[in-house]
Design a protein around this motif. Structure first.
Motif, short mmCIF file in Angstrom:
data_model
loop_
_atom_site.label_atom_id
_atom_site.label_comp_id
_atom_site.label_asym_id
_atom_site.label_seq_id
_atom_site.Cartn_x
_atom_site.Cartn_y
_atom_site.Cartn_z
N SER A 1 16.46 29.38 -1.87
CA SER A 1 16.62 28.26 -0.95
C SER A 1 17.83 28.46 -0.04
O SER A 1 17.84 28.02 1.11
CB SER A 1 16.75 26.95 -1.72
N ASN B 1 7.34 29.82 -8.27
CA ASN B 1 8.36 29.38 -7.32
C ASN B 1 8.81 30.54 -6.44
O ASN B 1 8.98 30.39 -5.22
CB ASN B 1 9.57 28.82 -8.08
N THR B 2 9.03 31.70 -7.06
CA THR B 2 9.50 32.86 -6.30
C THR B 2 8.53 33.21 -5.19
O THR B 2 8.90 33.34 -4.01
CB THR B 2 9.71 34.06 -7.23
N PHE C 1 6.39 29.42 -14.14
CA PHE C 1 6.94 28.54 -13.11
C PHE C 1 7.92 29.31 -12.22
O PHE C 1 7.98 29.09 -11.01
CB PHE C 1 7.64 27.35 -13.75
N SER D 1 6.01 31.41 -4.01
CA SER D 1 5.79 30.30 -3.07
C SER D 1 6.87 30.29 -2.00
O SER D 1 6.58 30.10 -0.80
CB SER D 1 5.80 28.97 -3.82
N MET D 2 8.13 30.49 -2.41
CA MET D 2 9.22 30.46 -1.45
C MET D 2 9.19 31.69 -0.55
O MET D 2 9.48 31.61 0.65
CB MET D 2 10.56 30.37 -2.20
N ALA E 1 8.56 22.10 -9.94
CA ALA E 1 8.27 23.32 -10.70
C ALA E 1 9.52 23.85 -11.39
O ALA E 1 9.47 24.30 -12.54
CB ALA E 1 7.69 24.38 -9.77
N THR E 2 10.67 23.79 -10.69
CA THR E 2 11.92 24.27 -11.30
C THR E 2 12.32 23.40 -12.48
O THR E 2 12.71 23.90 -13.55
CB THR E 2 13.05 24.28 -10.25
N THR F 1 15.59 29.81 -7.72
CA THR F 1 15.22 28.77 -6.75
C THR F 1 16.37 28.52 -5.77
O THR F 1 16.17 28.44 -4.55
CB THR F 1 14.86 27.47 -7.48
N ARG G 1 7.73 19.75 -4.48
CA ARG G 1 6.93 20.67 -5.28
C ARG G 1 7.82 21.74 -5.92
O ARG G 1 7.67 22.07 -7.10
CB ARG G 1 5.86 21.33 -4.40
N ARG G 2 8.76 22.28 -5.15
CA ARG G 2 9.67 23.30 -5.66
C ARG G 2 10.59 22.70 -6.73
O ARG G 2 10.79 23.29 -7.80
CB ARG G 2 10.50 23.86 -4.52
N THR G 3 11.13 21.53 -6.46
CA THR G 3 12.01 20.87 -7.43
C THR G 3 11.24 20.54 -8.71
O THR G 3 11.75 20.72 -9.82
CB THR G 3 12.59 19.58 -6.83
#
Length: 859
Positions: free
Chosen positions: A755, A288-289, A284, A291-292, A498-499, A751, A494-496
């Motif tokens: 962000s 996340n890394t 995850f 994806s961002m 996954a985190t 994350t 989606r980010r929240t």
């Protein structure tokens, strides 16, 4: 080549952002490699030890185990007559043969009656000093024992307990207690895995451990030059016949190693399982890394596409970055794994199991496995972000970074998540309704997997609702700053999701195991309250049988209404259906045991099972073999004769204590088993006269002062001991799960950090219109807290559901009480808020230090 250059440039341009993902890979790979190196080193240590301590050929009693274990029902080791030594010497190819005697069914204490046994679970061995032991032990000070008043101890035990020459110690066996003074201290010439070893002279060892002279437990045989071990074994077997067990050095070492490997495999696969959980959590973080990073580079990728880069090239560029990340993290992880293995060896050393770094074993497969796992997991985790990057169109260069996600994809994801969650819930429901534990376990496993995946997939949908609720409860009181923190968490569900999912996995397992552990303790305590009608339980925590002298001391205690002896053994059964069951357990007790343990019967009266030539069986056994009241069972007792016993009672199988027991009286057992072969008591129960419980408790402890191998517990003590045992196991599991939670915390940090970078311009504008540094930091911290609490709510809720379902299966085994450990659950939830605060420290600090003008000017 252009793809590789682009990937390298992007990787090093964002090396700070990649660092935490690399640490996650590093930790996971290190845990895997550390486990493999540690277990391989343990195996190497024991291989060397068993090879060094095994005689060319060893002869032992037929009833002895392959590993030389000396436990027996009567507390004494299986022995052979001394005449066997002479017969072995007469065999061809024998250079020398020496009889030895040793036992592990012993307790050794110092002058203050404190135990000298290892705390690591390694054995305490007392034996006769012999030439075979002299190969692996070197007398460092003093002399070997020469008479009954002398004993030699290994140097590790002497150092641990501050023993010196002349100190008096006692050896407690089934025969009695023998005291002697330390005449010598011996060093190991091989690595000592933690055993405490004491040596007596041969004659004293025979009297102390067996109760008679002229017998041996083993004969160590040395081959003449040119004679192989298999040939020597054949010659010795030909001389002795099949009455004795004859093993070569390799067979003895292999049998010992097999026992060690069974323990090591359990430990290895358990630790690798937790490493797998850490890898899952790390996935995850990596998703996340990337994806961002892809979202932040949308304009850059659009320009690359506009000047001719194909989708495949963009996709490969991101995957190459993942490959670099996985390679760097894995290489560092392999090195860290060796360090973890050394640390585990030092930890075991502090617990008494001494492992030498000279035996450190790094098999070629270990770094290969570590590198392969780290790289493959990282590349697979980056695949979805890479695929998303490949879909970026050239027109994206004209839009702001971070364009909204495809609404259709979000809908498909939500439907899939709901379907998986529903399937998982149905699996858990079927598990809770199962009639057999084996069937239910399969549904439970399926339900856990599907519900976990479902929650991960549906995470973004849940985030939108749960975060709003958490925001209304926790954040609104902080005014505009709180509302901004809530909106930041909701900005990218989606980010929240996954985190939060990364934290959810570890906490779900914590909650599940907490519920199962608490329910087991509560169920056992409930069973004790309902079925146990005695006040005190006397037993040995090390598994030693209770000697007749100790039983007499208990019976002589004033203020006791009754004392019940309890012992078990094995027998061969011939049941009414004509089947023969080998080595089946049978429990012998005094008739008062029917009062001490209020076991439910489905037919007959349990008291009648203690009549002469009578017995009871449990319900499932009776159904399987067509047994009813009055049935005859032929029982061939171990080391005894054959009895034809009448079934007088059938007990319920739906119990926890003594589940599956088949009872007879001690008098019936004594009728068919010679006194010398009678098993000793495993437990003794004592019941005080009315109103004299406290006085009897004190008197019992005083009466057994000279028997430190036994522990007196009342029901409160027994419940606490049970709780402590389960608590220690859970604490160990929580410690291993901490790795996954650490990786999840890194995910929250990463994350937030990314962000903050993503919102650089926005932060600059907020600062420009009056948001203070303190308010900015508070906003980021609150965003982190709400994400952590979101993951905690999901994890704890899911884990309690798993635990409650698992308890339904335990109920089939008699553990019927469901107990939710609310203090633990609440503590974990509150702790998650602190985890969120901790994770936000660095991102919040960096955001607060931003230059306002530079931030506004950021594109």
């Amino acid at each position: 080549m252009t793809v590789m250059k682009t990937s390298m440039r992007n990787f090093f341009a964002h090396k700070g952002r990649m660092a935490l993902s690399a640490i996650a890979v590093l930790l996971s790979v290190a845990f895997v490699c550390g486990t493999l190196v540690f277990t391989d080193t343990m195996n190497t240590t024991f291989d060397k030890l068993f090879a060094a301590t095994s005689a060319d050929v060893t002869v032992s009693a037929q009833s002895a185990s392959d590993t030389g274990e000396t436990t027996s029902d009567n507390g004494r080791p299986p022995v052979m007559p001394a005449s066997v030594v002479a017969r072995v010497r007469a065999a061809d190819g024998v250079k020398s043969a020496e009889g030895t005697v040793f036992s592990t069914s012993v307790t050794v204490v110092d002058a203050k009656k404190d135990s000298l046994s290892p705390s690591s679970g390694a054995p305490t061995i007392v034996g006769s000093w012999n030439s075979n032991d002299a190969r692996t032990m070197k007398i460092a000070s003093g002399t070997a024992p020469a008479n009954a008043g002398q004993i030699m101890v290994d140097a590790d035990t002497a150092d641990k307990h501050h023993l010196k020459l002349g100190d008096e110690i006692g050896v407690i066996s089934a025969v009695g207690t023998h005291t002697a003074k330390i005449s010598g201290i011996a060093d190991f010439t091989v690595t000592n895995p933690g055993a405490a070893i004491f040596y007596l002279d041969t004659r004293t060892a025979q009297r102390t451990l067996v109760g008679q002279t002229g017998v041996f437990t083993n004969v160590n045989v040395t081959a003449a030059p040119g004679v192989t071990d298999p040939r020597l074994k054949k010659n010795v077997t030909g001389e002795l016949g099949a009455r004795y067990k004859v093993q070569t050095a390799k067979e003895t070492a292999d049998a010992n190693q097999k026992d060690v490997e069974s323990f090591m495999n359990v430990m290895k696969y358990a630790m690798l399982g937790f490493a797998g959980i850490a890898f899952l959590v790390g996935i995850f973080l990596i998703i996340n890394t990337f994806s961002m990073l892809v979202a932040q580079r949308t304009r850059e990728i659009g320009l690359m596409r506009a000047i001719g880069s194909s989708r495949r090239q963009v996709n490969r560029s991101v995957l190459v970055e993942a490959l670099l990340l996985g390679t760097v993290g894995s290489v560092l992880g392999v090195g860290a794994g060796v360090g973890i293995a050394v640390g585990l060896m030092k930890l075991m050393g502090s617990m008494g199991m001494h492992l030498s770094t000279s035996d450190l074993t790094v098999a070629w497969t270990t770094p290969v496995v570590g590198l392969a796992l780290g790289v493959i997991v990282t590349v697979l985790a980056a695949y979805l972000p890479a695929r998303r990057a490949g879909k970026v169109s050239p027109m994206a260069a004209l839009r702001d970074a971070g364009a909204p996600a495809d609404a259709r994809a979000g809908l498909v994801r939500a439907l899939l998540g709901l379907l998986l969650t529903a399937g998982g819930g149905y699996g858990l429901y079927l598990a809770s309704q199962a009639d057999q534990a084996k069937e239910g376990a399969g549904w439970l496993g399926l339900g856990i997997v599907l519900s976990l995946i479902g929650f991960v997939v549906i995470g973004p949908l849940l985030a939108a609702g749960v975060v709003r609720v958490l925001g209304a409860v926790l954040l609104r009181m902080f005014g505009p700053v709180g509302r901004m923190a809530e909106r930041n968490a909701l900005r990218n569900p989606r980010r929240t999701g996954a985190t939060g999912a990364a934290l959810m996995i570890g906490l779900a397992l914590v909650a599940c195991l907490s519920v199962v552990g608490s329910s087991m303790v509560a169920s056992a305590s409930d069973q004790l309250d309902k079925t146990v009608g005695t006040d005190f339980i006397i037993q040995s925590d090390s598994g030693q049988r209770i000697t007749p002298q100790a039983v007499k001391a208990v019976k002589d205690v004033p203020g006791l209404a009754r004392v019940t002896e309890y012992r078990d053994t094995t027998a061969d059964y011939t049941t009414p259906d004509g089947k023969t069951l080998k080595d089946t357990d049978i429990t012998a007790a005094d008739p008062t045991y029917a009062t001490d343990l209020r076991t439910k019967t489905v037919a007959g009266d349990l008291k009648n099972a203690y009549l002469p030539d009578s017995m009871s069986v449990h319900e499932k056994f009776a159904e399987a073999h067509g047994i009813h009241l009055g049935s005859k069972i032929t029982v061939k007792f171990k080391d005894g004769g054959t009895a034809h016993l009448t079934v007088r009672a059938i007990t319920s199988s739906d119990v926890v204590i003594d589940q599956g027991a088949k009872y007879i009286s001690i008098a019936t057992l004594a009728k068919y088993v010679p006194a010398a072969k009678m098993p000793l008591d495993e437990l003794v129960f004592a019941t005080a006269k009315d109103g004299q419980q406290d006085a009897a408790y004190t008197s019992l402890k005083s009466a057994l002062h000279d028997y430190p191998q036994y522990t007196v517990r009342d029901q409160t003590d027994y419940k606490q001991a049970l709780k402590d045992q389960i608590g220690q196991l859970l604490n160990l599991i929580y410690g291993l799960l901490a790795l996954a939670i650490i990786v999840a915390v890194l995910g929250v940090v990463n994350t937030l950090a990314l962000s903050v970078v993503e919102r650089t311009r926005e932060i600059g504008l907020m600062r420009a219109i009056g948001l203070s540094r303190r308010q900015l930091r508070r906003m980021i911290r609150m965003e982190s807290v709400v994400i952590a609490l979101f993951g905690a709510l999901l994890g704890l809720g899911l884990g309690m559901g798993w635990g409650a379902t698992a308890q339904k299966l335990l109920a089939l085994q008699g553990l019927k009480v469901l107990e939710i450990p609310w203090p633990t659950i609440i503590g974990v939830f509150v702790g998650s808020a602190f985890v969120g605060l901790f994770a936000a420290l660095i991102p919040a600090f960096r955001a607060g230090r931003m230059n306002v003008l530079n931030a506004i000017a950021t594109d």
